[in-house]
Design an enzyme around this catalytic site. Structure first.
Site, PDB file in Angstrom:
ATOM      1  N   GLU A 268       0.912  -1.345  -0.095  1.00  0.00           N
ATOM      2  CA  GLU A 268      -0.093  -0.106  -0.021  1.00  0.00           C
ATOM      3  C   GLU A 268       0.900   1.386   0.059  1.00  0.00           C
ATOM      4  O   GLU A 268       1.876   1.447   0.742  1.00  0.00           O
ATOM      5  CB  GLU A 268      -0.859  -0.133   1.345  1.00  0.00           C
ATOM      6  N   LYS A 327      -9.436   1.700  -3.193  1.00  0.00           N
ATOM      7  CA  LYS A 327      -9.953   1.528  -1.943  1.00  0.00           C
ATOM      8  C   LYS A 327     -11.425   1.951  -1.646  1.00  0.00           C
ATOM      9  O   LYS A 327     -11.754   2.932  -1.844  1.00  0.00           O
ATOM     10  CB  LYS A 327      -8.896   2.098  -0.595  1.00  0.00           C
ATOM     11  N   CYS A 379      -5.490  -3.034   3.052  1.00  0.00           N
ATOM     12  CA  CYS A 379      -5.284  -2.507   4.312  1.00  0.00           C
ATOM     13  C   CYS A 379      -6.642  -3.143   5.211  1.00  0.00           C
ATOM     14  O   CYS A 379      -6.890  -4.227   5.076  1.00  0.00           O
ATOM     15  CB  CYS A 379      -4.731  -1.389   4.545  1.00  0.00           C
TER      16      CYS A 379
END
Length: 502
Positions: A268, A327, A379
């Site tokens: 990330e 995301k 994440c």
């Protein structure tokens, strides 16, 4: 209730954390809940039930998510006293969920007047309340499903066998049911037949889970793919410093160039600049590496712009046409500020770069790269099983990219990899994890950790992965069957209560 009596559930809550990674003592959460349930069965009032549940939760969360302090104080720049207070208040809020279970149990216990009530209340209602409280915690205020007790059973416990059917909340429900059965078994005054029945039910649940662990819910799809997962180990305090940008880019380019893998994955925001600011020659060099290996490079970096909105993204470079994933499930106060008019001041206290990301669209599909159909998540998204399965059964493999440097050398990286193991089990897919500081790992479709890199080291984790096709029951139906079961139980108990009321 005397404070001394609250020490027992407090200590039991602390002990339950050892059931999770990195310790993996999976029977402890069952025993810990049994201790709490025994005390709840003896709670003389609603207030006592609330206090017992809150004490258990406070011990559990203060121990298990103490890493929140590290992210706020060490890396977020919050004064130590304020970070400590914020961490305590956050854990106190989380403790309200087991407190609610204790309070509801005590309340309903006071209203039950039939001979059947004790067994129904303990063995049916209490496990349902526990599972439902964790499910609510998983979505309310965008959700915080960290340390759902079902995670503690992955991968070694027989209860892990239920994950492909029910997901993590179903595993929690079974775990709480075992704790309730232990409570029933150990309660003084039970007849031998009742104890034998409880012991038999425990054995059936464990044996059934072990049998389910042997079921292959999905089938291999295509040939194996070589992979390399890069862990740059860039310190969080230096990650966004302008003078560190070029060395970071060079580190990842050098690591990627050293790998012949068909699928190379960077963590990330591994590239600490907007995609529009990425040097064209650097971008083309990564694409050349991917093409030379007959595959692709998947790199994490922010896309978009300050003016028109920006995303926490991964982009692919290489043989396949360029693809990207933005995301979807953002972290409140870390990646966006909810109710900015009320909480905007937090930005001035926390020195977090790029704290106003835009949300990606829920319709995003798997990335066809490196010979696989990759369901990417970034994440914190890995904590939400029902969101991960949106890209299934189309996807053949799961990939998580993370930067857990925010949490230092704490339980957080290990707890996070355990959630990845649960996602692999729920989906019947292998899971790849590429992280900045660890835990970078390869996880098989049964939730086993095949290989990993040490924390806080730079390196490349290489191996071969197998894509899978097909659907587990959880992929087909998500949490719906467990929620429906709880609904039926709730309606049934209400009907029973009203039918027997004088």
């Amino acid at each position: 209730m005397p404070f001394a009596q609250l020490l027992i559930p407090l200590i039991a809550g602390v002990a339950a954390v050892a059931g999770f990674a990195p310790f993996g003592l999976w029977p402890l959460p069952i025993l810990s809940l049994a201790v709490l349930f025994v005390m709840l069965e003896r709670a003389p009032s609603l207030r006592a039930g609330l206090a017992l549940g809150f004490a258990w939760g406070l011990g559990f969360f203060l121990t298990g998510v103490s890493w929140v302090y590290v992210s706020l104080s060490v890396y977020g720049g919050m004064p130590a006293w304020l970070a400590g207070l914020a961490t305590f208040l956050f854990c106190g809020f989380l403790a309200l969920f087991p407190a609610a279970v204790g309070g509801l149990h005590a309340r309903l216990r006071g209203h039950q007047r039939t001979p059947l009530a004790p067994v129904v209340r303990l063995l049916v209602l209490l496990p349902m309340l526990w599972g439902a409280s964790e499910w609510v915690r998983g979505w309310i205020f965008t959700g915080f499903p960290w340390l759902v007790v079902g995670y503690s059973q992955v991968p070694a416990s027989p209860l892990a066998g239920y994950a492909p059917l029910t997901g993590v909340y179903g595993v929690s429900f079974v775990l709480a049911s075992l704790a309730a059965l232990l409570t029933w078994l150990l309660t003084p005054g039970r007849r031998l037949a009742a104890r034998a029945w409880a012991l038999g039910a425990i054995a059936v649940a464990l044996f059934g889970g072990q049998l389910l662990r042997g079921v292959a819910w999905t089938t291999p799809d295509g040939g194996p793919t070589s992979v390399a997962l890069l862990q740059g180990n860039v310190p969080q305090a230096m990650k966004w410093q302008p003078e560190r940008t070029l060395p970071t880019l060079e580190t990842y380019l050098r690591m990627a160039a050293a790998s012949p893998a068909r699928l190379i994955v960077l963590p990330e925001t591994a590239l600490p600049l907007f995609e529009s600011d990425l040097p064209e020659r650097y971008r083309e060099r990564l694409a050349e590496l991917g093409r030379a290996n007959g595959g692709d490079v998947l790199a994490g970096l922010p896309t978009g712009s300050y003016e028109h909105g920006y995303y926490n993204s991964v982009i692919s470079l290489g043989s396949a046409p360029g693809q990207r994933y933005h995301k979807i499930h953002l972290v409140p106060f870390g990646e966006y500020i909810p109710l900015r008019a009320l909480w905007g001041w937090v930005v001035e206290v926390l020195h977090i770069p790029l704290s106003d990301f835009s949300r990606g669209g829920v319709e995003q599909r798997p990335l066809a790269i490196g010979g696989q159909r990759v369901a990417a998540d970034i994440c914190y998204e890995d904590a939400f099983g029902e969101e991960i399965i949106r890209q299934l059964p189309e996807a053949s493999v799961l990939v998580n990219v993370s930067n857990l440097a925010w949490f230092g050398d704490s339980f957080a990286p290990w707890q996070h990899v355990q959630m990845s193991q649960m996602r692999a089990l729920e989906s019947g897919r292998m899971m790849l994890r590429a992280t900045n500081t660890g835990v970078t790992a390869i996880i098989d479709a049964r939730g086993n950790l095949l290989a990993s890199l040490p924390l806080f080291t730079a390196g490349s984790l290489t191996g071969e992965i197998q894509g899978y096709a097909g659907s587990t029951p959880y992929v087909r139906w998500g949490n719906a069957p467990v929620l429906a079961l709880w609904g039926v139980i709730g309606v049934g108990l209400l009907a029973l209560r009203f039918r027997r009321s004088p």
